[in-house]
Scaffold this motif. Structure first.
Motif, PDB file in Angstrom:
ATOM      1  N   ASP A   1       0.823  -1.212   0.000  1.00  0.00           N
ATOM      2  CA  ASP A   1       0.000   0.000   0.000  1.00  0.00           C
ATOM      3  C   ASP A   1       0.859   1.265   0.000  1.00  0.00           C
ATOM      4  O   ASP A   1       0.539   2.252  -0.677  1.00  0.00           O
ATOM      5  CB  ASP A   1      -0.946   0.009   1.205  1.00  0.00           C
ATOM      6  CG  ASP A   1      -2.014  -1.071   1.099  1.00  0.00           C
ATOM      7  OD1 ASP A   1      -2.247  -1.551  -0.026  1.00  0.00           O
ATOM      8  OD2 ASP A   1      -2.604  -1.435   2.136  1.00  0.00           O
ATOM      9  N   ASP A   2       1.954   1.234   0.768  1.00  0.00           N
ATOM     10  CA  ASP A   2       2.850   2.395   0.810  1.00  0.00           C
ATOM     11  C   ASP A   2       3.563   2.578  -0.528  1.00  0.00           C
ATOM     12  O   ASP A   2       3.770   3.712  -0.990  1.00  0.00           O
ATOM     13  CB  ASP A   2       3.885   2.226   1.927  1.00  0.00           C
ATOM     14  CG  ASP A   2       3.264   2.289   3.314  1.00  0.00           C
ATOM     15  OD1 ASP A   2       2.084   2.682   3.411  1.00  0.00           O
ATOM     16  OD2 ASP A   2       3.945   1.936   4.295  1.00  0.00           O
TER      17      ASP A   2
ATOM     18  N   LYS B   1       1.328   6.893  -6.791  1.00  0.00           N
ATOM     19  CA  LYS B   1       0.209   7.801  -7.055  1.00  0.00           C
ATOM     20  C   LYS B   1       0.609   9.264  -6.900  1.00  0.00           C
ATOM     21  O   LYS B   1       0.026  10.141  -7.535  1.00  0.00           O
ATOM     22  CB  LYS B   1      -0.951   7.475  -6.130  1.00  0.00           C
ATOM     23  CG  LYS B   1      -1.671   6.172  -6.472  1.00  0.00           C
ATOM     24  CD  LYS B   1      -2.859   5.949  -5.549  1.00  0.00           C
ATOM     25  CE  LYS B   1      -3.645   4.722  -5.942  1.00  0.00           C
ATOM     26  NZ  LYS B   1      -4.818   4.494  -5.065  1.00  0.00           N
TER      27      LYS B   1
ATOM     28  N   ALA C   1       1.095   4.026  -2.940  1.00  0.00           N
ATOM     29  CA  ALA C   1       0.847   5.428  -2.594  1.00  0.00           C
ATOM     30  C   ALA C   1       1.963   6.336  -3.130  1.00  0.00           C
ATOM     31  O   ALA C   1       1.707   7.445  -3.601  1.00  0.00           O
ATOM     32  CB  ALA C   1       0.724   5.579  -1.084  1.00  0.00           C
TER      33      ALA C   1
END
Length: 302
Positions: A132-133, A139, A136
């Protein structure tokens, strides 16, 4: 193990035939290309291309340089082998814009050009960084309509950890609904009409000696006198082979044997046993190459 080697080759053949991966070329014995005589530079690249064509049935369209050893004059060499792009670490590419490290560059020398694809070490996958990191961080780069490329280099040790952790499956599952993130390869990416940045990249490398980046490849000569001694002996042997007359087969064999002494390790690993051993072995190979053609050489001087 030959069985596993054949399995890997067969897998690569299948992946390349489906255009899922692209094979990269380079110097066969991992040399620092800027330090080679033109004939040795061309020969090592041709040998690598020949091996890849025989084993995979494909000619490499791109090239990766050992230790990012780059000089502008290499563009003409790469053009003669019909390379379309070269990978270089983003840290040694001149950043003319904030997005410069996420776009391909066009470099020119004597009217010849080649595309440079930046390799960003910052975004190399790591099992210690949560998926997830990592997503992120990707993004954060999305802004406007401009397509950006993030190219990462994964070494064998890190790749083994990522496979054991099923990292790639997790990444695909986590991004399956992300329209702005996708895996690609150079051929597919270039067809998307990316924005190319025209730039000039001076002589540079990612060689580090005692944790210090030496920048231009030839700066190793000021750091390690042993390196310039080995370089001088290698160039002398190469010129000696060039001037040799007689048996063309023995001359060709001597030159191909000399290539084995042109690996980058003896030049940059001076403070450990591996570097010393490799340097001694390089001198041994050079002497063998010279000896193998001495009795057929009739060098004329004027």
């Amino acid at each position: 193990c030959m069985r596993y080697q054949n399995e890997v080759i067969n897998l690569l053949k299948e992946l390349t035939s489906r255009k899922q991966v692209e094979i990269l070329g380079g110097g066969f014995y991992n040399p620092l290309l800027p330090l080679l005589l033109p004939v040795d530079r061309l020969g090592q690249i041709e040998l690598m291309q020949s091996v890849l064509r025989q084993s995979l049935g494909k000619r490499p369209r791109g090239i990766r340089l050992s230790q990012n050893a780059w000089e502008p004059q290499l563009v003409q060499c790469f053009n003669s082998h019909e390379f379309e792009y070269v990978f270089l670490d983003s840290d040694i590419i001149s950043k003319k814009s904030s997005s410069g490290v996420f776009n391909p560059h066009i470099v020119e020398d004597a009217g010849k050009t080649i595309t440079v694809i930046p390799v960003s070490q910052k975004f190399t996958p790591n099992v210690e960084v949560p998926i997830d990191d990592y997503i992120a961080s990707l993004k954060k780069l999305m802004s406007g309509q401009e397509t950006k490329i993030i190219c990462s280099e994964i070494n064998v040790e890190n790749l083994a950890k990522l496979i054991a952790d099923n990292w790639f499956y997790k990444f695909i599952d986590s991004t399956i609904f992300e329209e702005n993130i996708e895996f690609s390869n150079p051929e597919k990416y270039f067809k998307s009409n990316p924005r190319f940045i025209k730039t000039f990249i001076p002589s540079n490398s990612s060689i580090k000696i005692r944790e210090e980046n030496i920048n231009a490849t030839r700066n190793i000569f000021t750091k390690y006198p042993e390196s310039i001694n080995l370089y001088a002996r290698t160039v002398h042997a190469g010129n000696f082979i060039n001037l040799s007359k007689g048996d063309k087969f023995r001359k060709k064999t001597a030159r191909e044997n000399l290539w084995k002494a042109q690996n980058y390790v003896p030049y940059i690993n001076q403070d450990n046993y591996l570097g010393v051993f490799q340097r001694q072995n390089a001198y041994k190979i050079i002497l063998q190459s010279e000896k193998s053609i001495k009795d057929i050489s009739t060098v004329k001087t004027f």
